[in-house]
Scaffold this active site. Structure first.
Site, PDB file in Angstrom:
ATOM      1  N   LEU A 362       0.797  -1.268  -0.023  1.00 60.52           N
ATOM      2  CA  LEU A 362      -0.052   0.131  -0.126  1.00 60.52           C
ATOM      3  C   LEU A 362       0.796   1.090  -0.085  1.00 60.52           C
ATOM      4  O   LEU A 362       0.478   2.274  -0.523  1.00 60.52           O
ATOM      5  CB  LEU A 362      -0.720  -0.033   1.246  1.00 60.52           C
ATOM      6  CG  LEU A 362      -2.085  -1.006   1.232  1.00 60.52           C
ATOM      7  CD1 LEU A 362      -2.624  -0.801   2.798  1.00 60.52           C
ATOM      8  CD2 LEU A 362      -3.122  -0.864   0.124  1.00 60.52           C
ATOM      9  N   GLY A 363       2.138   1.244   0.661  1.00 61.47           N
ATOM     10  CA  GLY A 363       2.790   2.439   0.740  1.00 61.47           C
ATOM     11  C   GLY A 363       4.124   2.151   1.229  1.00 61.47           C
ATOM     12  O   GLY A 363       4.459   0.884   1.814  1.00 61.47           O
ATOM     13  N   GLN A 364       4.981   3.021   1.299  1.00 64.94           N
ATOM     14  CA  GLN A 364       6.271   2.641   1.871  1.00 64.94           C
ATOM     15  C   GLN A 364       6.838   4.076   2.524  1.00 64.94           C
ATOM     16  O   GLN A 364       6.706   5.166   1.884  1.00 64.94           O
ATOM     17  CB  GLN A 364       7.241   2.425   0.631  1.00 64.94           C
ATOM     18  CG  GLN A 364       8.742   2.240   1.039  1.00 64.94           C
ATOM     19  CD  GLN A 364       9.467   1.001   0.645  1.00 64.94           C
ATOM     20  OE1 GLN A 364       8.802   0.337  -0.343  1.00 64.94           O
ATOM     21  NE2 GLN A 364      10.415   0.282   1.492  1.00 64.94           N
ATOM     22  N   GLY A 365       7.440   3.647   3.504  1.00 66.96           N
ATOM     23  CA  GLY A 365       8.094   4.902   4.275  1.00 66.96           C
ATOM     24  C   GLY A 365       9.306   4.441   4.487  1.00 66.96           C
ATOM     25  O   GLY A 365       9.949   3.542   4.425  1.00 66.96           O
ATOM     26  N   VAL A 370       3.863  -0.725   4.027  1.00 69.32           N
ATOM     27  CA  VAL A 370       2.776  -1.231   4.509  1.00 69.32           C
ATOM     28  C   VAL A 370       1.719  -2.119   3.701  1.00 69.32           C
ATOM     29  O   VAL A 370       1.986  -1.758   2.334  1.00 69.32           O
ATOM     30  CB  VAL A 370       1.898   0.008   4.678  1.00 69.32           C
ATOM     31  CG1 VAL A 370       0.569  -0.309   5.374  1.00 69.32           C
ATOM     32  CG2 VAL A 370       2.311   1.038   5.724  1.00 69.32           C
ATOM     33  N   LYS A 383       1.618  -3.223   8.872  1.00 75.11           N
ATOM     34  CA  LYS A 383       3.023  -2.440   8.602  1.00 75.11           C
ATOM     35  C   LYS A 383       4.038  -3.280   8.809  1.00 75.11           C
ATOM     36  O   LYS A 383       4.438  -3.812  10.250  1.00 75.11           O
ATOM     37  CB  LYS A 383       2.989  -1.222   9.539  1.00 75.11           C
ATOM     38  CG  LYS A 383       3.583  -0.057   9.125  1.00 75.11           C
ATOM     39  CD  LYS A 383       3.511   1.245  10.004  1.00 75.11           C
ATOM     40  CE  LYS A 383       2.308   1.637  10.033  1.00 75.11           C
ATOM     41  NZ  LYS A 383       1.813   2.765  10.907  1.00 75.11           N
ATOM     42  N   ASP A 479       3.478  14.290  13.933  1.00 75.27           N
ATOM     43  CA  ASP A 479       3.483  14.364  12.576  1.00 75.27           C
ATOM     44  C   ASP A 479       2.227  14.546  11.713  1.00 75.27           C
ATOM     45  O   ASP A 479       1.915  13.657  11.008  1.00 75.27           O
ATOM     46  CB  ASP A 479       4.662  13.120  12.223  1.00 75.27           C
ATOM     47  CG  ASP A 479       4.986  13.393  11.011  1.00 75.27           C
ATOM     48  OD1 ASP A 479       4.928  14.414  10.381  1.00 75.27           O
ATOM     49  OD2 ASP A 479       5.409  12.375  10.294  1.00 75.27           O
TER      50      ASP A 479
END
Ligand SMILES: *[C@@H]1O[C@H](CO)[C@@H](O)[C@H](O)[C@H]1NC(C)=O
Ligand SMILES: *[C@@H]1O[C@H](CO)[C@@H](O)[C@H](O)[C@H]1NC(C)=O
Ligand SMILES: *[C@@H]1O[C@H](CO)[C@@H](O)[C@H](O)[C@H]1NC(C)=O
Ligand SMILES: *[C@@H]1O[C@H](CO)[C@@H](O)[C@H](O)[C@H]1NC(C)=O
Ligand SMILES: *[C@@H]1O[C@H](CO)[C@@H](O)[C@H](O)[C@H]1NC(C)=O
Ligand SMILES: *[C@@H]1O[C@H](CO)[C@@H](O)[C@H](O)[C@H]1NC(C)=O
Length: 674
Positions: A362-365, A370, A383, A479
């Site tokens: 779904l996403g990357q940080g 995730v 996550k 944040d």
């Protein structure tokens, strides 16, 4: 005597590992610690250095030691004393074995840069001052503020039990005995100096705000103080301002703590800082007994070898069996919290996410990735903390335990966690509409109507009010930004991704030498560039930015090269406000489908939250009241006020809000026992 500091968390170890460690530690302590003299040298201070010090009302900020509290709240600054001590006690003297030559006394040299200045340029700093101390008793005496300089108090003054020797840099004539408001004194167990010297005779002024270099030299017989303006300091400050005979073994125990204390008085706001500190002390430990060495070394070698044998045996039999709980008690701590999330097995989560298939990403940080997954037919988000961010794990545990006790409809719900085979995973509810930023700045359809946007702002405000005021412990999000606001199927806002910011920060820090500040540029309050700290006010600032961007559909500005504070979106909207054209800021995609009065309220409230001075920002409580129409938005000056630091806070705040600074363990700071 014990100091409170955090022990590194050690996991369960095999007996053999323990033996090996004992061996290594014994070997090291038998050889290394006996040689050389202790010294440390801080050219500047970093918040991470705080763990090397014992502190009371004292902290590291602005790359310096603030011996007395900083002005986060004027009532916290007046009548305060503070102490800042090096954590390790130093051996300052010992008895000679045959008692023939009296005591053996160490010699030491300490050079430091001190700066005593007022909080704002039009004030004169007049009290009270700071002191260099050696003491057998580390706690700060109660009521040692004002004239006591954090050295002693009315009860302990003059008592031998005080066990303190101090060199005071006194900026106020608070006793008849004080010669003036600009002197150096030598204090032994008492604030009444046994010797004092006025610095005016030397052309020096402690409270002029300039940096002064001080050197304290002790040769076992006399103590000497040298002082000069830092920019005029030569290597050999030859003439001491004060020299006096002193037998430390008469007044102090064998081991003492070294550091600084200071105090402020009534209505006198003075910042007492130490900017650099170098310390060296001669080693007076006895030489290791050679016989002892010859007996113990072979013994340790035998122990070590048997340890190795045992280890080889044990690593097969036991270590593989024991689950690798690097952090003992995780389970107890998480399960003990009121809303205990479920502990998942790694297998279950692998299955749920198709073995962390890239298709489900779904996403990357910075912290990890995730994935979307299914538990039965319920969608979840998983996550996966990247393995190289091991450093952040301890903090992560604190976060999981804190977040798991939170429960609010506008917070992304934590479902469970998993810690297995070095994999650290967090399971939370899946948000079908993804994150807010795609809708606000991106092309994602459908376009968000004002109704929806208003509802999102309200949801986030409720979540933040809950974090700041509504739950057992205060939590700072640190944040807040559009990409951390997730939308459920009804476009209700849910605040997510708590605290990972700090975890990322920590990891990044080990790669970059520059000092990074937690948070996202554009959402960060001006003062956070100076303090690097989070507070309820920095959260409110970020919320204001979020409000303004949701309304305007614009990205907030970004930090420019010089770390200056131009938030271009805020500045732009403030200008429109000055020109009475604030409604021009509204996203044109709303096609003017809103009520002007209401929109005006929202925009002004957003600006109020983005006030450059943290103390002028409304609290989340007030914000909610404005959003529900119970209160008018706060007054906002037509011209954007200049950023002033340090700012002078309002003495009384309507709702008793206080700034809680979050410099500790976790991204989430807590006030316990409110
Ligand atoms: C310091 O005082 C102790 C105890 O009174 C005495 O034994 C020692 O000789 C003194 N040391 C010096 C250097 O005067
Ligand atoms: C302290 O400085 C003096 C003068 O520079 C020097 O003679 C002495 O050895 C130093 N003492 C220690 C413990 O470093
Ligand atoms: C002075 O400090 C000691 C130790 O902190 C404390 O027990 C005592 O009550 C204090 N005296 C006063 C007058 O506050
Ligand atoms: C020291 O400097 C302060 C601030 O500049 C000034 O008000 C004060 O009079 C000076 N004191 C002396 C003794 O010169
Ligand atoms: C240091 O102390 C001794 C003994 O107390 C004294 O005789 C001597 O004059 C002192 N030295 C200095 C430089 O003051
Ligand atoms: C500070 O202490 C002084 C003297 O003890 C006292 O008069 C004053 O009320 C105190 N001020 C505050 C703000 O606590």
């Amino acid at each position: 005597m014990e100091l409170h500091f955090q022990l590194p968390i050690m996991g369960r170890m095999c007996f053999s590992q323990l033996l090996t460690r004992i061996f290594v530690i014994a070997l090291l302590s038998g050889t290394l610690t006996k040689v050389g003299c202790l010294e440390f040298n801080y050219l500047t201070f970093d918040e991470d250095d705080e763990i090397h010090f014992y502190r009371e009302n004292s902290e590291i900020e602005f790359q310096a030691i603030l011996v007395t509290p900083d002005i986060s709240d004027a009532s916290k600054v007046m009548n305060k004393s503070g102490r800042f001590l090096y954590m390790e006690p130093l051996k300052i003297w010992r008895k000679e074995k045959d008692n023939s030559n009296g005591n053996i006394i160490a010699s030491f040299n300490s050079t430091f840069v001190l700066n005593i200045s007022p909080y704002s340029s039009n004030q004169i700093p007049i009290g009270e001052g700071l002191s260099f101390i050696l003491t057998g008793k580390y706690p700060l005496p109660d009521n040692s503020d004002g004239k006591w300089l954090g050295i002693v108090n009315g009860t302990t003054d003059g008592l031998a039990q005080s066990q303190i020797v101090a060199v005071e840099f006194d900026t106020r004539k608070s006793f008849l005995e004080d010669i003036d408001d600009n002197h150096v004194g030598l204090d032994v167990n008492s604030i009444y100096s046994i010797k004092q010297v006025s610095l005016s005779d030397y052309g020096l002024n402690l409270s002029s705000g300039s940096n002064l270099t001080a050197r304290i030299q002790y040769d076992g017989k006399n103590i000497s103080v040298f002082l000069s303006l830092t920019n005029e300091t030569t290597d050999n400050m030859t003439d001491s301002v004060l020299t006096w005979p002193l037998n430390l073994s008469d007044h102090l125990p064998e081991r003492v703590y070294v550091g600084f204390s200071g105090s402020t008085g009534d209505n006198i706001i003075q910042r007492n800082r130490i900017l650099a500190w170098d310390f060296q002390i001669s080693n007076i430990e006895e030489n290791p007994n050679l016989l002892w060495v010859w007996i113990t070394i072979p013994l340790l070698v035998v122990l070590f070898l048997s340890g190795v044998v045992f280890y080889l045996y044990c690593s097969r039999v036991c270590c593989n069996e024991i689950p690798e709980e690097t952090y003992p008690m995780i389970e107890e701590r998480i399960q003990g919290s009121s809303m205990a999330p479920k502990k998942f097995q790694l297998r279950e989560l692998r299955r749920a996410t198709g073995n962390f298939s890239p298709k489900n990403k779904l996403g990357q940080g910075g912290f990890g990735t995730v994935y979307k997954g299914f538990l039965g037919n319920k969608a979840i988000a998983v996550k996966r903390i990247s393995k190289d961010s091991r450093q952040g794990q301890q903090e992560f545990i604190v976060e999981v335990t804190t977040i798991s006790s939170l429960n609010h409809k506008n917070l992304v719900k934590l479902i469970g966690w998993c810690y297995e085979s070095h994999e650290l995973l967090i399971v939370s509810e899946f948000m079908p509409n993804g994150s807010l930023d795609k809708f606000v700045f991106g092309m994602a359809t459908p376009k968000l109507s004002w109704e929806r946007r208003r509802n999102i702002i309200f949801g986030v405000a409720q979540a933040l009010d809950y974090l700041h005021n509504g739950c057992e412990k205060r939590v700072l999000h640190r944040d807040i930004k559009a990409s951390n606001i997730l939308l459920d199927s009804e476009y209700n806002a849910k605040l997510g991704d708590f605290g990972l910011a700090r975890t990322i920060q920590r990891d990044e820090k080990s790669h970059h030498t520059t000092r990074e500040i937690a948070g996202t540029p554009g959402y960060m309050a001006p003062e956070s560039f100076l303090t690097g700290r989070a507070s309820v006010e920095t959260d409110v600032y970020a919320f204001g930015v979020l409000m303004l961007e949701v309304i305007s559909g614009r990205k907030p500005g970004s930090r420019n090269e010089e770390n200056s504070f131009n938030n271009s979106m805020v500045v732009w909207i403030w200008r429109l406000y000055s020109n009475k054209m604030i409604l021009d800021a509204v996203d044109s995609r709303l096609n003017k489908e809103f009520e002007d009065d209401e929109m005006n309220y929202f925009l002004v409230l957003g600006l109020a939250c983005c006030h450059p001075n943290p103390h002028e920002r409304p609290s989340m409580r007030t914000i909610l009241k404005v959003l529900t129409g119970e209160e008018d938005p706060p007054m906002v000056p037509l011209e954007i006020p200049a950023f002033v630091w340090p700012s002078i806070p309002l003495l009384f705040k309507d709702d008793g809000e206080t700034t809680e600074q979050g410099g500790d363990l976790s991204p989430i700071s807590e006030i316990i026992g409110r």
